[in-house]
Write a protein that holds these residues in place. Structure first.
Motif, PDB file in Angstrom:
ATOM      1  N   CYS A  45       0.853  -1.183   0.000  1.00  0.00           N
ATOM      2  CA  CYS A  45       0.000   0.000   0.000  1.00  0.00           C
ATOM      3  C   CYS A  45       0.889   1.232   0.000  1.00  0.00           C
ATOM      4  O   CYS A  45       1.829   1.333   0.794  1.00  0.00           O
ATOM      5  CB  CYS A  45      -0.900  -0.011   1.239  1.00  0.00           C
ATOM      6  SG  CYS A  45      -1.804   1.532   1.492  1.00  0.00           S
ATOM      7  N   CYS A  48       0.187   3.223   3.672  1.00  0.00           N
ATOM      8  CA  CYS A  48       0.635   2.730   4.976  1.00  0.00           C
ATOM      9  C   CYS A  48       1.798   1.738   4.881  1.00  0.00           C
ATOM     10  O   CYS A  48       2.356   1.336   5.900  1.00  0.00           O
ATOM     11  CB  CYS A  48      -0.525   2.073   5.727  1.00  0.00           C
ATOM     12  SG  CYS A  48      -1.054   0.496   5.039  1.00  0.00           S
ATOM     13  N   CYS A  70      -7.645  -0.529   1.096  1.00  0.00           N
ATOM     14  CA  CYS A  70      -6.526  -1.226   1.706  1.00  0.00           C
ATOM     15  C   CYS A  70      -7.018  -1.931   2.962  1.00  0.00           C
ATOM     16  O   CYS A  70      -7.735  -1.338   3.765  1.00  0.00           O
ATOM     17  CB  CYS A  70      -5.413  -0.232   2.061  1.00  0.00           C
ATOM     18  SG  CYS A  70      -4.099  -0.950   3.090  1.00  0.00           S
ATOM     19  N   CYS A  73      -5.157   0.003   6.196  1.00  0.00           N
ATOM     20  CA  CYS A  73      -5.399   1.404   6.587  1.00  0.00           C
ATOM     21  C   CYS A  73      -6.703   1.961   6.003  1.00  0.00           C
ATOM     22  O   CYS A  73      -7.027   3.117   6.233  1.00  0.00           O
ATOM     23  CB  CYS A  73      -4.232   2.285   6.170  1.00  0.00           C
ATOM     24  SG  CYS A  73      -4.091   2.524   4.388  1.00  0.00           S
TER      25      CYS A  73
END
Ligand SMILES: [Zn+2]
Length: 137
Positions: A45, A48, A70, A73
């Motif tokens: 991601c 994060c 995601c 996060c």
């Protein structure tokens, strides 16, 4: 009848292959302009840093399973990603579904040309978009 079955089986094999290639081209167009490696770090991601697990890497299906976010996060993943993956799969599979077993070479070449054309077109549009967004560099 056998022809139809043969065409559908071939298309069923090419669809996920095309989606996987689309997923790879997505990474290429995301990372190359930033000067990043295509191989390292593994898919993660951008927000994060969460490293994607195998079940988060399945084209289209992972996006749907995670409702476009995601898993770590909750940042939204662009809708264009699964659309381009699905288009890539369809581009590779559709010519085969139409005529693959009667004309395998023509069907494969047409599918590959369509797939590459989609990604060249998207790459050009994306580049134009980013150069406008950054105010002409
Ligand atoms: Zn995240």
């Amino acid at each position: 009848m056998l022809d139809i079955l043969c065409n559908l089986l071939g298309a069923a094999f090419l669809l996920p292959l095309g989606m996987a290639l689309g997923s790879f081209f997505e990474v290429v167009l995301d990372r190359l302009p930033r000067g990043e490696s295509l191989l390292w770090p593994p898919s993660h991601c951008r927000t994060c840093g969460h490293r994607l697990t195998a079940d988060e890497l399945i084209p289209v299906i992972s996006y749907l399973a995670q409702r476009g976010r995601c898993r770590a996060c909750d940042t939204p993943i662009g809708r264009g990603v699964p659309i381009r993956e699905a288009l890539s799969g369809s581009a590779l599979a559709a010519p085969w579904a139409a005529t693959g077993c009667a004309n395998p070479v023509a069907a494969l070449i047409t599918g590959i040309v369509l797939l590459v054309a989609i990604w060249i077109g998207y790459g050009v549009l994306r580049r134009r978009g980013s150069s406008t967004a950054s105010n002409g560099n």
